[in-house]
Design a protein around this motif. Structure first.
Motif, PDB file in Angstrom:
ATOM      1  N   ARG A  32     -37.268  23.845  18.247  1.00 48.63           N
ATOM      2  CA  ARG A  32     -37.899  23.968  16.939  1.00 48.63           C
ATOM      3  C   ARG A  32     -37.354  22.930  15.957  1.00 48.63           C
ATOM      4  NH1 ARG A  32     -41.350  27.581  16.114  1.00 48.63           N
ATOM      5  NH2 ARG A  32     -41.023  27.762  13.857  1.00 48.63           N
ATOM      6  N   MET A  33     -36.196  22.347  16.298  1.00 48.44           N
ATOM      7  CA  MET A  33     -35.679  21.208  15.555  1.00 48.44           C
ATOM      8  C   MET A  33     -35.394  20.103  16.574  1.00 48.44           C
ATOM      9  SD  MET A  33     -34.970  20.133  12.504  1.00 48.44           S
ATOM     10  CE  MET A  33     -34.588  21.552  11.463  1.00 48.44           C
ATOM     11  N   VAL A  60     -55.239   3.376  24.966  1.00 47.63           N
ATOM     12  CA  VAL A  60     -56.433   3.546  25.791  1.00 47.63           C
ATOM     13  C   VAL A  60     -57.674   3.679  24.920  1.00 47.63           C
ATOM     14  CG1 VAL A  60     -57.615   5.096  27.381  1.00 47.63           C
ATOM     15  CG2 VAL A  60     -55.204   4.554  27.741  1.00 47.63           C
ATOM     16  N   LEU A  61     -57.567   4.439  23.855  1.00 46.80           N
ATOM     17  CA  LEU A  61     -58.729   4.726  23.020  1.00 46.80           C
ATOM     18  C   LEU A  61     -59.135   3.549  22.141  1.00 46.80           C
ATOM     19  CD1 LEU A  61     -57.824   8.336  21.788  1.00 46.80           C
ATOM     20  CD2 LEU A  61     -59.366   7.713  23.663  1.00 46.80           C
ATOM     21  N   GLY A  62     -58.175   2.726  21.778  1.00 49.45           N
ATOM     22  CA  GLY A  62     -58.471   1.649  20.845  1.00 49.45           C
ATOM     23  C   GLY A  62     -58.697   2.199  19.446  1.00 49.45           C
ATOM     24  N   ASP A  63     -59.258   1.376  18.579  1.00 49.47           N
ATOM     25  CA  ASP A  63     -59.451   1.783  17.190  1.00 49.47           C
ATOM     26  C   ASP A  63     -60.773   2.516  16.952  1.00 49.47           C
ATOM     27  OD1 ASP A  63     -57.039   0.661  16.463  1.00 49.47           O
ATOM     28  OD2 ASP A  63     -57.933  -1.284  15.985  1.00 49.47           O
ATOM     29  N   SER A  64     -61.672   2.469  17.921  1.00 51.34           N
ATOM     30  CA  SER A  64     -63.009   3.031  17.698  1.00 51.34           C
ATOM     31  C   SER A  64     -63.133   4.485  18.164  1.00 51.34           C
ATOM     32  CB  SER A  64     -64.067   2.175  18.406  1.00 51.34           C
ATOM     33  OG  SER A  64     -63.840   2.173  19.807  1.00 51.34           O
ATOM     34  N   ARG A  65     -62.076   5.027  18.764  1.00 51.25           N
ATOM     35  CA  ARG A  65     -62.092   6.428  19.203  1.00 51.25           C
ATOM     36  C   ARG A  65     -60.923   7.160  18.567  1.00 51.25           C
ATOM     37  NH1 ARG A  65     -63.017   3.271  23.780  1.00 51.25           N
ATOM     38  NH2 ARG A  65     -65.125   3.456  24.653  1.00 51.25           N
ATOM     39  N   ASP A  66     -60.922   8.474  18.688  1.00 51.11           N
ATOM     40  CA  ASP A  66     -59.943   9.286  17.960  1.00 51.11           C
ATOM     41  C   ASP A  66     -59.113  10.160  18.886  1.00 51.11           C
ATOM     42  OD1 ASP A  66     -60.443   8.681  15.129  1.00 51.11           O
ATOM     43  OD2 ASP A  66     -62.443   9.488  15.529  1.00 51.11           O
ATOM     44  N   VAL A  67     -57.886  10.412  18.448  1.00 51.41           N
ATOM     45  CA  VAL A  67     -57.014  11.374  19.114  1.00 51.41           C
ATOM     46  C   VAL A  67     -56.507  12.367  18.075  1.00 51.41           C
ATOM     47  CG1 VAL A  67     -55.002   9.836  18.853  1.00 51.41           C
ATOM     48  CG2 VAL A  67     -54.938  11.722  20.522  1.00 51.41           C
ATOM     49  N   ALA A  68     -56.627  13.658  18.402  1.00 47.58           N
ATOM     50  CA  ALA A  68     -56.034  14.724  17.593  1.00 47.58           C
ATOM     51  C   ALA A  68     -54.806  15.233  18.334  1.00 47.58           C
ATOM     52  CB  ALA A  68     -57.037  15.845  17.373  1.00 47.58           C
ATOM     53  N   VAL A  69     -53.821  15.681  17.587  1.00 48.52           N
ATOM     54  CA  VAL A  69     -52.544  16.093  18.177  1.00 48.52           C
ATOM     55  C   VAL A  69     -52.271  17.545  17.808  1.00 48.52           C
ATOM     56  CG1 VAL A  69     -50.082  15.599  18.374  1.00 48.52           C
ATOM     57  CG2 VAL A  69     -51.696  13.722  17.982  1.00 48.52           C
ATOM     58  N   ASP A  70     -52.108  18.381  18.829  1.00 45.86           N
ATOM     59  CA  ASP A  70     -51.922  19.816  18.649  1.00 45.86           C
ATOM     60  C   ASP A  70     -50.437  20.160  18.760  1.00 45.86           C
ATOM     61  OD1 ASP A  70     -52.082  22.550  18.562  1.00 45.86           O
ATOM     62  OD2 ASP A  70     -53.552  22.751  20.176  1.00 45.86           O
ATOM     63  N   PHE A  71     -49.869  20.681  17.669  1.00 40.91           N
ATOM     64  CA  PHE A  71     -48.466  21.094  17.686  1.00 40.91           C
ATOM     65  C   PHE A  71     -48.298  22.509  18.249  1.00 40.91           C
ATOM     66  CE2 PHE A  71     -46.009  18.185  14.633  1.00 40.91           C
ATOM     67  CZ  PHE A  71     -46.821  17.107  14.919  1.00 40.91           C
ATOM     68  N   HIS A  72     -49.363  23.283  18.312  1.00 41.11           N
ATOM     69  CA  HIS A  72     -49.377  24.615  18.937  1.00 41.11           C
ATOM     70  C   HIS A  72     -48.340  25.563  18.344  1.00 41.11           C
ATOM     71  CE1 HIS A  72     -51.003  26.697  22.689  1.00 41.11           C
ATOM     72  NE2 HIS A  72     -52.011  25.993  22.234  1.00 41.11           N
ATOM     73  N   GLY A  73     -47.931  25.315  17.113  1.00 38.26           N
ATOM     74  CA  GLY A  73     -46.955  26.189  16.482  1.00 38.26           C
ATOM     75  C   GLY A  73     -45.576  26.135  17.102  1.00 38.26           C
ATOM     76  N   ARG A  74     -45.286  25.063  17.847  1.00 40.35           N
ATOM     77  CA  ARG A  74     -44.009  24.993  18.570  1.00 40.35           C
ATOM     78  C   ARG A  74     -42.868  24.442  17.728  1.00 40.35           C
ATOM     79  NH1 ARG A  74     -47.086  22.469  23.867  1.00 40.35           N
ATOM     80  NH2 ARG A  74     -48.067  24.434  24.488  1.00 40.35           N
ATOM     81  N   PHE A  75     -43.176  23.949  16.522  1.00 42.37           N
ATOM     82  CA  PHE A  75     -42.183  23.313  15.681  1.00 42.37           C
ATOM     83  C   PHE A  75     -41.839  24.217  14.502  1.00 42.37           C
ATOM     84  CE2 PHE A  75     -44.304  20.069  17.977  1.00 42.37           C
ATOM     85  CZ  PHE A  75     -43.462  18.978  18.071  1.00 42.37           C
ATOM     86  N   GLY A  76     -40.671  24.004  13.935  1.00 41.11           N
ATOM     87  CA  GLY A  76     -40.363  24.586  12.648  1.00 41.11           C
ATOM     88  C   GLY A  76     -40.925  23.716  11.539  1.00 41.11           C
ATOM     89  N   VAL A  77     -40.896  24.227  10.320  1.00 39.24           N
ATOM     90  CA  VAL A  77     -41.436  23.503   9.179  1.00 39.24           C
ATOM     91  C   VAL A  77     -40.728  22.168   8.992  1.00 39.24           C
ATOM     92  CG1 VAL A  77     -41.703  23.540   6.667  1.00 39.24           C
ATOM     93  CG2 VAL A  77     -42.204  25.590   8.004  1.00 39.24           C
ATOM     94  N   ALA A  78     -39.400  22.175   9.037  1.00 40.65           N
ATOM     95  CA  ALA A  78     -38.637  20.944   8.836  1.00 40.65           C
ATOM     96  C   ALA A  78     -38.965  19.919   9.921  1.00 40.65           C
ATOM     97  CB  ALA A  78     -37.143  21.245   8.820  1.00 40.65           C
ATOM     98  N   ALA A  79     -39.103  20.390  11.164  1.00 42.03           N
ATOM     99  CA  ALA A  79     -39.422  19.482  12.266  1.00 42.03           C
ATOM    100  C   ALA A  79     -40.808  18.875  12.085  1.00 42.03           C
ATOM    101  CB  ALA A  79     -39.335  20.213  13.593  1.00 42.03           C
ATOM    102  N   ALA A  80     -41.775  19.685  11.676  1.00 44.41           N
ATOM    103  CA  ALA A  80     -43.125  19.167  11.448  1.00 44.41           C
ATOM    104  C   ALA A  80     -43.115  18.096  10.360  1.00 44.41           C
ATOM    105  CB  ALA A  80     -44.066  20.306  11.068  1.00 44.41           C
ATOM    106  N   ARG A  81     -42.348  18.322   9.302  1.00 50.24           N
ATOM    107  CA  ARG A  81     -42.256  17.343   8.219  1.00 50.24           C
ATOM    108  C   ARG A  81     -41.628  16.036   8.704  1.00 50.24           C
ATOM    109  NH1 ARG A  81     -42.126  18.862   2.797  1.00 50.24           N
ATOM    110  NH2 ARG A  81     -40.214  17.660   2.477  1.00 50.24           N
ATOM    111  N   ARG A  82     -40.776  16.122   9.710  1.00 49.08           N
ATOM    112  CA  ARG A  82     -40.145  14.918  10.246  1.00 49.08           C
ATOM    113  C   ARG A  82     -41.056  14.192  11.237  1.00 49.08           C
ATOM    114  NH1 ARG A  82     -34.433  15.680  13.058  1.00 49.08           N
ATOM    115  NH2 ARG A  82     -33.713  15.431  10.888  1.00 49.08           N
ATOM    116  N   VAL A  83     -41.724  14.959  12.109  1.00 51.34           N
ATOM    117  CA  VAL A  83     -42.468  14.352  13.219  1.00 51.34           C
ATOM    118  C   VAL A  83     -43.808  13.760  12.764  1.00 51.34           C
ATOM    119  CG1 VAL A  83     -43.628  14.841  15.410  1.00 51.34           C
ATOM    120  CG2 VAL A  83     -41.362  15.809  14.945  1.00 51.34           C
ATOM    121  N   ILE A  84     -44.539  14.461  11.906  1.00 53.24           N
ATOM    122  CA  ILE A  84     -45.884  13.997  11.555  1.00 53.24           C
ATOM    123  C   ILE A  84     -45.876  12.605  10.936  1.00 53.24           C
ATOM    124  CG2 ILE A  84     -47.964  14.487  10.214  1.00 53.24           C
ATOM    125  CD1 ILE A  84     -47.341  17.482  10.554  1.00 53.24           C
TER     126      ILE A  84
END
Length: 381
Positions: free
Chosen positions: A153-154, A173-197
């Motif tokens: 969590r940290m 792989v996707l280049g600039d014309s396609r998109d990737v979304a990133v799922d944290f799945h609630g696995r992080f703590g608040v402080a960790a999310a603020r650091r990683v994003i």
């Protein structure tokens, strides 16, 4: 017109379907399920059937009010999911009785096609780049991946670097014309999310999903304020009331699930609420064809819609696939990354009832994995 029967079917790989029949021969289908709790939701559907039998299925709103409020104890994932599937089936009947698709009943279409994305995993260090390339070859213009698998969590420096490198490999792989979304799945703590994003920001994710657990929604504003990356959440929120505080916290994307958050009736209201906060709708849908069809009906008619999740080919689908239970697969095809609007009545998919009844004879007992950290303590999946 009166409801004469409500049946449920436990269908592999991990779904529950419901069938609502009327005295004049019309049938509506829905998908009420909590992944890993399908048998529990099945019992809830059976209880709610007592409120439906003998009533006019076309009074969708009245029946929704009864199912959600005609008991002292309300809400929660099991009841809301049971209501969701039955609500889908009622809208299906209403549309079929009038010979129009559900999106016409929701005010009419506001778009001709819906952009969809697919899942490429990412729980463990794996070949996510190759998986992304396969989805591009299938025609998709957007994918979603997990930020990490088992993670503290940290997380430390090495763990953060590993997350960034995986997303970077997919971005390449996707280049600039396609998109990737990133799922944290609630696995992080608040402080960790603020650091990683912020570390992911240079890779321009379409959004980051569920950066903290829903029980810490009161801290979501701290996460939003720490980044310019759009923050999304909602798969574990079940009503307008539960979405209000996260919208007030500043999320950019609301992700209600049509099989969890009270069905079409409630999700259309959640979408309207989100619009007042300038937030977009991206319904969560790692489930079967009925949940997807219901999601698409809402997407066709929702102005503040962003993108639709779909689970065709997802790694959870072991032993059966999304399209195995429909008679005509063409409406759900996405050769160029979009599903085009159709005008078939009701939800717009024809269920292979023989296949569903045969699948129910086998049933399933799907459960999510249970993870442990290296020290033996419980880890969020």
């Amino acid at each position: 017109m009166k409801i004469i029967s409500v049946e449920t079917f436990l269908v592999p790989p991990r779904w529950l379907f419901c069938r609502v029949a009327t005295d004049d021969g019309l049938v509506g289908w829905g998908e009420p399920v909590v992944e890993g709790r399908a048998e529990t939701v099945r019992a809830a559907v059976d209880e709610l059937a007592d409120l439906l039998l003998g009533r006019d299925p076309r009074r969708v709103e009245d029946l929704w009010q009864l199912m959600t409020k005609a008991a002292f104890y309300r809400g929660g994932p099991v009841l809301s999911s049971a209501v969701a599937g039955l609500d889908q089936a009622l809208w299906d009947i209403l549309g079929r009785s009038l010979g129009v698709p559900v999106h016409q009943l929701l005010g009419g279409a506001v778009r001709d096609e819906v952009r969809v994305y697919g899942w490429i995993g990412g729980d463990e260090p794996a070949e996510v780049a190759e998986a992304a390339a396969a989805q591009v070859a299938a025609g998709l213009t957007a994918v979603k991946m997990n930020a990490a698998g088992r993670v503290n969590r940290m997380p430390g420096r090495a763990e953060v670097a590993e997350m960034v490198s995986r997303v970077a490999a997919v971005r390449e792989v996707l280049g600039d014309s396609r998109d990737v979304a990133v799922d944290f799945h609630g696995r992080f703590g608040v402080a960790a999310a603020r650091r990683v994003i912020p570390e992911l920001a240079p890779l321009h994710p379409l959004f980051v999903e569920e950066p903290v657990l829903p029980e810490y929604s009161h801290r979501l504003g701290d996460v939003v304020s720490a980044t310019t990356v759009p923050v999304a959440c909602g798969e574990r929120l079940y009503s307008r009331a539960e979405f209000l505080p996260v919208l007030q916290a500043g999320i950019a994307v609301a992700q209600p699930d049509l099989s969890h958050a009270g069905g079409i009736s409630e999700v259309r209201r959640i979408a309207s609420l989100a619009e007042t906060f300038d937030a977009l709708l991206a319904p969560h849908c790692p489930l079967g064809p009925l949940s997807l069809a219901a999601s698409l009906q809402v997407a066709f008619s929702t102005p503040n819609f962003l993108i639709q999740e779909q689970s065709i080919g997802i790694h959870y689908n072991v032993g059966a696939e999304v399209l195995d239970y429909v008679l005509d697969r063409e409406p759900l095809a996405f050769p160029d990354g979009v599903i085009r609007r159709w005008e078939s009545p009701g939800l717009g998919v024809e269920i292979d009832e023989d296949a569903v009844r045969e699948a129910d004879r086998k049933g399933h007992r799907w459960r999510p994995p249970v993870w442990r950290h290296d020290d033996g303590s419980f880890a969020e999946w």
